[in-house]
Design a protein around this motif. Structure first.
Motif, PDB file in Angstrom:
ATOM      1  N   SER A   1       4.029   1.489  -1.030  1.00 46.07           N
ATOM      2  CA  SER A   1       4.719   1.585  -2.323  1.00 46.07           C
ATOM      3  C   SER A   1       3.814   2.209  -3.370  1.00 46.07           C
ATOM      4  O   SER A   1       4.241   3.070  -4.152  1.00 46.07           O
ATOM      5  CB  SER A   1       5.171   0.198  -2.791  1.00 46.07           C
ATOM      6  OG  SER A   1       6.187  -0.315  -1.974  1.00 46.07           O
ATOM      7  N   ASN A   2       2.560   1.783  -3.382  1.00 43.69           N
ATOM      8  CA  ASN A   2       1.623   2.330  -4.367  1.00 43.69           C
ATOM      9  C   ASN A   2       1.400   3.824  -4.158  1.00 43.69           C
ATOM     10  O   ASN A   2       1.239   4.586  -5.126  1.00 43.69           O
ATOM     11  CB  ASN A   2       0.292   1.590  -4.281  1.00 43.69           C
ATOM     12  CG  ASN A   2       0.395   0.172  -4.827  1.00 43.69           C
ATOM     13  OD1 ASN A   2       1.252  -0.114  -5.671  1.00 43.69           O
ATOM     14  ND2 ASN A   2      -0.460  -0.718  -4.347  1.00 43.69           N
ATOM     15  N   GLN A   3       1.383   4.251  -2.899  1.00 47.20           N
ATOM     16  CA  GLN A   3       1.215   5.680  -2.631  1.00 47.20           C
ATOM     17  C   GLN A   3       2.386   6.476  -3.182  1.00 47.20           C
ATOM     18  O   GLN A   3       2.207   7.546  -3.785  1.00 47.20           O
ATOM     19  CB  GLN A   3       1.088   5.916  -1.120  1.00 47.20           C
ATOM     20  CG  GLN A   3      -0.195   5.375  -0.509  1.00 47.20           C
ATOM     21  CD  GLN A   3      -0.240   5.557   0.993  1.00 47.20           C
ATOM     22  OE1 GLN A   3       0.595   6.237   1.583  1.00 47.20           O
ATOM     23  NE2 GLN A   3      -1.223   4.926   1.630  1.00 47.20           N
TER      24      GLN A   3
ATOM     25  N   VAL B   1       3.603  -4.811  -9.008  1.00 49.75           N
ATOM     26  CA  VAL B   1       2.936  -3.518  -9.162  1.00 49.75           C
ATOM     27  C   VAL B   1       1.699  -3.693 -10.038  1.00 49.75           C
ATOM     28  O   VAL B   1       1.715  -4.459 -11.010  1.00 49.75           O
ATOM     29  CB  VAL B   1       3.887  -2.480  -9.791  1.00 49.75           C
ATOM     30  CG1 VAL B   1       3.184  -1.141  -9.961  1.00 49.75           C
ATOM     31  CG2 VAL B   1       5.131  -2.312  -8.936  1.00 49.75           C
ATOM     32  N   ASP B   2       0.647  -2.982  -9.696  1.00 50.47           N
ATOM     33  CA  ASP B   2      -0.576  -3.012 -10.498  1.00 50.47           C
ATOM     34  C   ASP B   2      -0.238  -2.579 -11.925  1.00 50.47           C
ATOM     35  O   ASP B   2       0.280  -1.480 -12.147  1.00 50.47           O
ATOM     36  CB  ASP B   2      -1.595  -2.055  -9.875  1.00 50.47           C
ATOM     37  CG  ASP B   2      -2.930  -2.072 -10.618  1.00 50.47           C
ATOM     38  OD1 ASP B   2      -3.017  -2.720 -11.679  1.00 50.47           O
ATOM     39  OD2 ASP B   2      -3.877  -1.426 -10.140  1.00 50.47           O
TER      40      ASP B   2
ATOM     41  N   ARG C   1      -0.964   0.940 -13.138  1.00 49.91           N
ATOM     42  CA  ARG C   1      -0.055   2.027 -12.736  1.00 49.91           C
ATOM     43  C   ARG C   1       1.118   2.118 -13.719  1.00 49.91           C
ATOM     44  O   ARG C   1       1.580   3.213 -14.046  1.00 49.91           O
ATOM     45  CB  ARG C   1       0.458   1.794 -11.313  1.00 49.91           C
ATOM     46  CG  ARG C   1      -0.553   2.101 -10.224  1.00 49.91           C
ATOM     47  CD  ARG C   1       0.074   2.016  -8.844  1.00 49.91           C
ATOM     48  NE  ARG C   1      -0.795   2.588  -7.830  1.00 49.91           N
ATOM     49  CZ  ARG C   1      -1.745   1.924  -7.196  1.00 49.91           C
ATOM     50  NH1 ARG C   1      -1.935   0.640  -7.485  1.00 49.91           N
ATOM     51  NH2 ARG C   1      -2.502   2.519  -6.290  1.00 49.91           N
TER      52      ARG C   1
ATOM     53  N   GLU D   1       0.831  -1.209   0.000  1.00 53.24           N
ATOM     54  CA  GLU D   1       0.000   0.000   0.000  1.00 53.24           C
ATOM     55  C   GLU D   1       0.863   1.255   0.000  1.00 53.24           C
ATOM     56  O   GLU D   1       0.578   2.217  -0.720  1.00 53.24           O
ATOM     57  CB  GLU D   1      -0.919  -0.015   1.225  1.00 53.24           C
ATOM     58  CG  GLU D   1      -1.860   1.180   1.284  1.00 53.24           C
ATOM     59  CD  GLU D   1      -2.783   1.135   2.501  1.00 53.24           C
ATOM     60  OE1 GLU D   1      -3.506   2.111   2.726  1.00 53.24           O
ATOM     61  OE2 GLU D   1      -2.755   0.113   3.221  1.00 53.24           O
TER      62      GLU D   1
ATOM     63  N   ASP E   1       2.147   6.511  -6.996  1.00 55.22           N
ATOM     64  CA  ASP E   1       1.114   7.448  -7.448  1.00 55.22           C
ATOM     65  C   ASP E   1       1.596   8.888  -7.329  1.00 55.22           C
ATOM     66  O   ASP E   1       1.338   9.724  -8.218  1.00 55.22           O
ATOM     67  CB  ASP E   1      -0.164   7.250  -6.620  1.00 55.22           C
ATOM     68  CG  ASP E   1      -0.860   5.934  -6.930  1.00 55.22           C
ATOM     69  OD1 ASP E   1      -0.558   5.348  -7.993  1.00 55.22           O
ATOM     70  OD2 ASP E   1      -1.673   5.486  -6.105  1.00 55.22           O
TER      71      ASP E   1
END
Length: 1044
Positions: free
Chosen positions: A518-520, A557-558, A561, A516, A523
């Protein structure tokens, strides 16, 4: 020629009128061909009554004259008659007299000219030069300054070890006296004395193995005096050399030279520094502390208007600036910190001492960005990337500070991390206090601290994982950093460098972050790329961060993204150049690992077109070409049918069209670069190749390879064909050109051309690899031509000159010996090369001569396995082969060269196999030395304890082999290391993973061979071992037999 005319011409070269200057310079060129020109220029140079500018002009012209008219020794010599002996003697005397001229610029000009003349003239034509120089440095201060300038160049360039050693004993006391007399001699002159001493130390190190007793005596005699002088000088307050009111900082030259020399001594003769190294280390930190304030004022503070004084020394070999001093001290401290003799200063048990915490704090302070860095990086992304890139960074105070922290962490591990954390907290508190006082540079400490911690990211992650595995908290609290510090600065747009550093720092530790979080960060970095107001440093840092995130996390990773990132990166490509462009391409490559599979047709097409357009703008840039090649390789690995169709339908046609430019330009850089990218694409393709892939490039590929003599293009083309053969040979075998020739026919035609004795060996460097894999994969398709092909290989091998080309020709035979030994040996037994030598003798001789330098994980295994089979073979032809034995050194006074007495092939094969075992365990050589050679085995079976005992010498230095050959041994790890550069885990080796040789336990294979050959006395194994093995080789054999 007339001296007055020459004076007038020289005066005209100083005219502000460009036309007058040009005409005068052309006139000087004409005059340089006339007799006495060199003498007249020398007279003008040393004539004190003339204007300095005119004398300088004469010096410049004389230097040019020396390079063009003096001697054919110089590459710039114009030809014709060189300067006469009589004129040379006059010039030498006049210019040497100028070494004690009162005008510094004239002394420098004379010193440079004498150094130039010395290259061709000393010692034959100017045998007295060295004595003249030694006499000069005992004279007046001006004479010493001039003489030292020449000696500094002379000792470093012209003197050989044999020439320097005899005069060092006479010269060094004079140099030491100069160093110790600051009232008389300038700092630059004294610094030169140190630099000459440093060169003497380097020379002594060079010859220490050749003359150990003489070097030891010299070091013992001279080193204590110099080290004591260094200590005294460094104990003096450095404030005397720097200051806000000082007109010059020339005094720093002495300290710079001292610390540079101490590093050379430390690395060359560390024992001489062992007892005093703690003293010098403390002096180094003391000097750093003393200059910290003035360094901050001069280079770090945004509010300071102080400018450091300009250097007065024209000679770049004697620097006297503060950044050079600081970086040189830190570099010395970095080397010294790794020595055991100073460990007690840094750690007590497993705890860091205050010195280490303070030292890291010092590194954080000096690692701060300078105001020049800010100005340059804020507007020039290429400079920002170049200075901050680990692989491109230039040596400066900041990079030296990073290296120092890395050294401490690598040397002291947990204690190093504990000290790093304490120093970080201390500096963070100082920075917070500075911010509370509204000081504008408060952020620089945080930025520097994050950069230094990021430099040890890999080591710190390992530390965190190891401590977690044992249930212990890490000594560096990475969690607190990410919970309370890094997030607060991700949006600090008023401090762009700190904001950018926060992005990069987070990405360096992406493997340890929760998904979570990492994704922030991802982004936030993506968002920055879309902000028009974001500054250059922030955008560059965001790109670097995204590159790190996607490279480290990949498919975790998604993909959406990654696709969004790609849409933000591609529009930037046409807007950037140089380092920034390469960083963007690298980021695109990393993004493809995570999101390539979700690309739609429009995005994939846009990606290919944009990248190729970018490449077309500068196809000759090798760094950009390499980055784009790696990006296309990543794209080719993407399993998406959409992506694969885009490559086949757009990328390959565009690249092959560019390759056809070779029709009009045989050395086209665009065609060569395009072929490189095509090779990268095929490297990325998954086996088997998609239908029609090889056909898309085959016609142009064979046309290019048939038309070019460019060795780089030939090598790339051969590698590309080898990749096709390994991944999907059926496409090569089924393809035909317009005239009906098959792909195999064209390959064999190319091989025949590269095997021609007139062809360059470098062009055919990979031809053996191509043929070997053809043999592996083509099966019966190659059978009709294989005998002729092997004859061509062995014929070319007879004249091969380089080891790498020889290996390329030998390994196909090695592979065939493994798979069909009798057939191949029978063929070779019936063939003779053009010189009349038997083909089998040619092969085995070249094999034994070059096997020590063979490379490649699989190739080494093939060679070893085949060598075992050859030794075990009972064929009489092998018994008759003699090859080179061990080097037999002859007497130094003998007219005969060193020799290699011939020995039986089987004896050499045994040596080779033992050599392989020994080298494979090199890292463990003395890991557990000292054990009992005759110790019983762990299973209590005494019978095997003496197996091979007749070969053991009892040399305990070889006891490491017992451990080396165990399951956890370095040999076992070496043979099982699939991450080696040799390609063990390289995607290019996937086709070999099921190959019997690749999967063979080579360690057990060798041990079984030695055991069986010993028991059965295969081909007189025991007699060969006793007669031809050296004592060391016998010890290795004994250990192998005992460990089997």
């Amino acid at each position: 020629m007339d001296l007055q005319s020459l004076l007038a011409t020289l005066q005209s070269t100083l005219s502000p009128d460009s036309n007058v200057r040009i005409a005068s310079e052309l006139r000087l060129v004409e005059l340089s061909t006339q007799p006495q020109t060199g003498v007249n220029l020398a007279q003008i140079l040393v004539e004190a009554s003339l204007d300095v500018s005119l004398r300088q002009a004469a010096g410049f012209s004389l230097k040019k004259y020396i390079k063009e008219r003096w001697s054919p020794f110089f590459q710039t010599f114009k030809g014709g008659q060189a300067t006469s002996v009589e004129e040379k003697e006059q010039v030498r005397q006049l210019v040497f007299k100028g070494l004690d001229d009162p005008v510094r610029k004239v002394r420098l000009a004379c010193a440079v000219i004498i150094s130039d003349i010395a290259h061709p003239d000393w010692p034959d034509d100017w045998p007295t030069l060295m004595n003249q120089l030694l006499q000069l440095i005992t004279g007046s201060p001006l004479a010493v300054d001039g003489g030292m300038r020449v000696l500094n160049d002379f000792v470093g360039i012209d003197l050989t070890e044999d020439q320097l050693l005899p005069i060092a004993r006479e010269m060094l006391p004079h140099l030491l006296a100069i160093l110790g007399n600051p009232q008389v001699h300038s700092p630059s002159t004294r610094a030169r004395a140190i630099l000459i001493f440093k060169q003497c130390v380097m020379t002594l190190f060079t010859v220490k193995d050749e003359h150990p007793a003489a070097v030891k005596a010299a070091i013992t005699e001279i080193m204590p005096q110099w080290l004591d002088a260094f200590r005294v000088l460094l104990e003096m307050d450095v404030a005397q050399d720097v200051g806000l009111e000082a007109e010059t900082w020339e005094g720093l030259a002495v300290r710079i030279a001292i610390f540079g020399t101490l590093e050379i001594v430390l690395n060359s003769f560390p024992s001489t520094l062992k007892s005093v190294l703690p003293t010098f280390l403390n002096l180094a930190f003391s000097n750093l502390a003393s200059v910290s304030s003035i360094y901050h004022t001069s280079f770090l503070s945004s509010s300071s208007d102080f400018s450091p004084p300009q250097a007065v020394e024209e000679d770049s070999s004697v620097p006297a600036d503060l950044p050079t001093l600081v970086s040189t001290i830190i570099d010395f401290v970095t080397q010294a910190a790794r020595r055991k003799s100073v460990a007690g200063l840094f750690v007590a048990g497993d705890q860091p001492q205050a010195l280490m915490v303070n030292a890291i704090g010092c590194a954080i302070d000096f690692g701060r960005m300078t105001t020049d860095d800010e100005d340059s990086w804020a507007s020039d992304p290429n400079a920002f990337i170049a200075d901050e890139d680990d692989e491109m960074v230039s040596f400066n105070v900041r990079s030296a500070s990073l290296d120092f922290v890395v050294a401490l962490v690598e040397t002291f591990e947990e204690a190093g991390f504990a000290a790093l954390w304490d120093a970080f907290k201390n500096k963070a508190a100082e920075s917070d206090a500075s911010r509370a006082r509204s000081e504008e540079d408060w952020w620089k400490v945080y930025e520097s601290a994050l950069a230094l911690v990021g430099a040890v990211a890999s080591e710190l992650l390992d530390h965190v994982q190891e401590r977690a595995a044992t249930g212990q908290a890490p000594t560096f609290d990475l969690g607190q950093l990410f919970s309370s510090i890094v997030p607060s600065y991700l949006g600090a747009s008023d401090f762009p460098f700190l904001q950018g550093r926060s992005y990069v720092f987070a990405s360096q530790f992406s493997k340890a972050l929760p998904a979570e979080l990492s994704n922030q960060y991802i982004d936030a970095a993506i968002a920055v790329l879309g902000e028009a107001s974001a500054s250059v440093p922030v955008k560059v840092s965001a790109v670097r961060a995204l590159d790190n995130f996607f490279r480290h996390l990949g498919e975790n990773v998604d993909p959406s993204r990654a696709a969004l990132t790609l849409s933000r990166l591609l529009p930037l490509l046409p807007q950037t150049t140089e380092n920034t462009l390469i960083l963007l391409v690298d980021a695109v490559r990393s993004t493809l690992k995570a999101g390539g599979q979700v690309l739609d047709a429009a995005t994939a097409s846009g990606l290919v077109k944009t990248v190729l357009t970018t490449w077309f703008e500068k196809p000759e840039d090798p760094l950009l070409g390499s980055a784009i090649g790696e990006m296309f390789e990543a794209l080719a690995k993407t399993p998406s049918p959409v992506v694969q169709q885009t490559i086949l339908g757009e990328a390959l046609p565009a690249l092959t069209t560019t390759m056809t430019e070779i029709r009009t330009d045989p050395f086209s850089s665009r065609a060569s670069s395009a072929l490189d990218i095509v090779e990268s694409i095929f490297d990325g393709f998954v086996a088997p190749l998609a239908p029609g892939v090889f056909a898309a490039v085959a016609g142009v590929l064979f046309e290019v390879l048939g038309a070019t003599e460019d060795r780089d293009i030939l090598q790339t083309g051969i590698r590309l064909l080898t990749t096709v053969v390994r991944k999907d040979v059926s496409q090569l075998l089924s393809w035909h050109d317009a005239s009906g020739r098959s792909g195999l026919e064209l390959v064999l035609s190319l091989v025949a051309r590269l095997l021609d004795p007139s062809a360059s060996e470098s062009g055919g460097l990979f031809v053996g690899d191509l043929v070997m894999h053809l043999i592996r994969t083509a099966g019966t398709g190659l059978a009709p031509v294989l005998p002729d092909l092997l004859k061509a290989f062995v014929t070319r091998l007879a004249t091969a000159e380089t080891p790498s080309f020889s290996q390329s020709l030998i390994l196909p035979f090695a592979y065939l010996i493994h798979t069909q030994a009798d057939t191949v040996l029978s063929l070779l037994e019936g063939v003779q090369v053009a010189s009349g030598r038997p083909a089998l003798e040619v092969l085995l001789t070249a094999w034994c001569d070059n096997v020590d330098v063979f490379q490649g994980y699989w190739g080494l295994k093939v060679s070893t396995v085949a060598m075992v089979q050859l030794f075990s073979s009972a064929r009489p032809s092998l018994q008759r082969i003699q090859v080179k034995g061990d080097l037999l050194l002859t007497d130094v006074n003998s007219k005969n060269p060193d020799q290699f007495p011939p020995i039986p092939f089987h004896a050499k094969a045994l040596k080779v196999l033992l050599h392989d075992v020994q080298n494979s365990g090199e890292d463990a050589t003395f890991a557990k030395a000292g054990g009992d050679v005759d110790a019983e085995s762990d299973d209590g079976d005494d019978e095997w304890a003496d197996e091979g005992g007749e070969f053991a010498s009892g040399d305990k230095d070889l006891d490491f082999l017992s451990d080396m050959l165990g399951a956890d041994s370095s040999l076992a790890k070496y043979m099982a290391d699939n991450d080696s550069d040799a390609g063990g885990n390289d995607d290019g080796e996937e086709d070999l993973k099921d190959d019997p040789i690749y999967t063979l336990d080579i360690q057990q294979h060798l041990l079984s061979f030695f055991q069986q050959a010993y028991e059965t006395n295969t081909n007189s194994f025991r007699q060969l071992a006793e007669q031809y093995l050296t004592p060391a080789e016998k010890d290795v054999l004994a250990k192998c037999l005992q460990s089997a």
